[in-house]
Design an enzyme around this catalytic site. Structure first.
Site, short mmCIF file in Angstrom:
data_model
loop_
_atom_site.label_atom_id
_atom_site.label_comp_id
_atom_site.label_asym_id
_atom_site.label_seq_id
_atom_site.Cartn_x
_atom_site.Cartn_y
_atom_site.Cartn_z
N GLY A 25 0.82 -1.20 0.00
CA GLY A 25 0.00 0.00 0.00
C GLY A 25 0.85 1.25 0.00
O GLY A 25 1.77 1.37 0.82
N GLY A 27 -0.44 4.48 0.23
CA GLY A 27 -1.20 5.62 0.69
C GLY A 27 -0.38 6.45 1.67
O GLY A 27 0.85 6.36 1.70
N GLY A 30 1.43 4.01 4.29
CA GLY A 30 2.40 3.16 3.60
C GLY A 30 3.56 3.93 3.04
O GLY A 30 4.73 3.54 3.20
N ASN A 114 -6.55 1.09 10.53
CA ASN A 114 -7.55 1.54 11.48
C ASN A 114 -8.49 0.40 11.83
O ASN A 114 -8.53 -0.63 11.16
CB ASN A 114 -8.35 2.70 10.90
CG ASN A 114 -7.61 4.03 10.96
OD1 ASN A 114 -6.78 4.24 11.85
ND2 ASN A 114 -7.89 4.92 10.03
N LYS A 192 -7.55 4.15 20.20
CA LYS A 192 -7.26 4.68 18.87
C LYS A 192 -8.55 4.82 18.06
O LYS A 192 -8.74 5.82 17.34
CB LYS A 192 -6.26 3.78 18.14
CG LYS A 192 -6.05 4.17 16.67
CD LYS A 192 -5.60 5.63 16.52
CE LYS A 192 -5.71 6.14 15.10
NZ LYS A 192 -4.91 5.40 14.13
N GLU A 274 -13.90 3.92 4.76
CA GLU A 274 -13.66 2.81 5.69
C GLU A 274 -14.64 2.82 6.86
O GLU A 274 -14.34 2.32 7.94
CB GLU A 274 -12.21 2.86 6.21
CG GLU A 274 -11.84 4.15 6.92
CD GLU A 274 -10.39 4.19 7.36
OE1 GLU A 274 -9.74 3.12 7.44
OE2 GLU A 274 -9.91 5.29 7.65
#
Length: 316
Positions: A25, A27, A30, A114, A192, A274
């Protein structure tokens, strides 16, 4: 918060071959993690779906390139020492081809995503017996263009304490990523999640940045959302209470007003959201325990409607 002490057994990278790390990844997370690992001397492969010319990270007003190996085809990779899975939670299944090729008998997969239930999401996608390390990520970063990441604040990774945590801390020693082993990971992962539960849905729905939480009415709405979620977290075994709610609201109040959330960035870029792994996780857990969460449920309905529109737009 104290930093993890340097382990005495950390290998001398000048005398030994650098650890082989694959980051799945490219993003915000990443790209940022891959760059820091490469700058520290690790052998980094960045695994992506679409070709990238290169990778560069902006932090503190400075832009710096990272000479990572960029690969678009799982057939071109072989097993590595560590895999850092940084895709969005909703894209986890799409990483299976990479995971099957990158995981050998000694490979550890660290899940930098997440949401909760990270290990459960990944275990079916890797070879039987592969070690999986769930990770709570405290990094505010933004993908501003393909291969371009802007880091805003924070570089912390919280993991369940134990031998894998110690190995992970040793791997990333010197990268600038601080690894914190924690004894109660259930509480850590819910804490978190708390930082995301109001900021992500509200910024995405309103298409506004973190400065919106300076509005007292927005702060009050956030408090009510978090109080619903706190009851669910406690039912799930997390030690979450009013202090956590106050801490989260304080975080919003002191965050850079021009900062955003990963869900906001996804909506602005026309990418799927997400929500099912954030707000949806709270609503589903609440249903298991018979707890009413009307505010979070309302947000989930709205987010699903936005997500349907985004997905329809990508198909046109």
């Amino acid at each position: 918060m104290a930093q993890t002490p340097q382990a005495a057994s950390v290998p001398d990278r000048a005398a030994a071959a650098p650890a082989r790390v694959a980051v799945i990844g490219a993003g915000a997370i990443g790209g940022y993690v891959a760059a820091l690992a490469r700058w520290a001397g690790l052998d980094v492969t960045l695994c992506v779906r679409s070709p990238l010319r290169d990778l560069a990270v902006e932090s503190g007003g400075e832009v710096r390139a990272a000479a990572v190996r960029i690969v678009t085809d799982p057939a071109r990779v072989t097993p590595v020492d560590w895999v850092l899975l940084t895709t969005k939670a909703q894209d986890t299944a799409s990483a299976e081809g990479w995971l099957r090729r990158l995981c050998g008998p000694e490979t550890v997969v660290a899940v930098l995503q997440n949401g909760i239930d990270q290990e459960e999401r990944v275990v079916p996608l890797v070879p039987r017996g592969t070690a999986v390390l769930p990770t709570v990520v405290y990094i505010s970063a933004e993908r501003i263009a393909p291969g371009r990441v802007r880091h805003h604040v924070a570089s912390e990774l919280h993991v369940p304490e134990g031998p894998l945590a110690d190995r992970f801390a040793a791997l990333l020693a010197g990268t600038g990523l601080r690894v914190h082993p924690v004894p109660d990971f259930t509480t850590a992962v819910w804490r978190k999640l708390f930082t995301n539960l109001a900021a992500n849905p509200l910024t995405a729905l309103l298409q506004q940045r973190i400065g919106v939480f300076a509005d007292p009415e927005m702060a009050a709405l956030s408090r009510d959302l978090l109080r619903e979620a706190a009851a669910v977290a406690r039912a799930e075994g997390a030690d979450i209470g009013e202090a956590d709610i106050a801490r989260t609201l304080e975080l919003y109040a002191h965050a850079p007003p021009d900062g955003g959330s990963s869900m906001l960035y996804d909506r602005l870029a026309g990418r799927p959201l997400e929500h099912e792994y954030l707000t949806g996780a709270v609503v589903r857990a609440a249903e298991r325990h018979g707890i009413e969460t009307p505010l979070n449920r309302m947000l989930l309905v709205l987010l699903r409607a936005v997500d349907r529109d985004l997905r329809a737009g990508r198909q046109e």
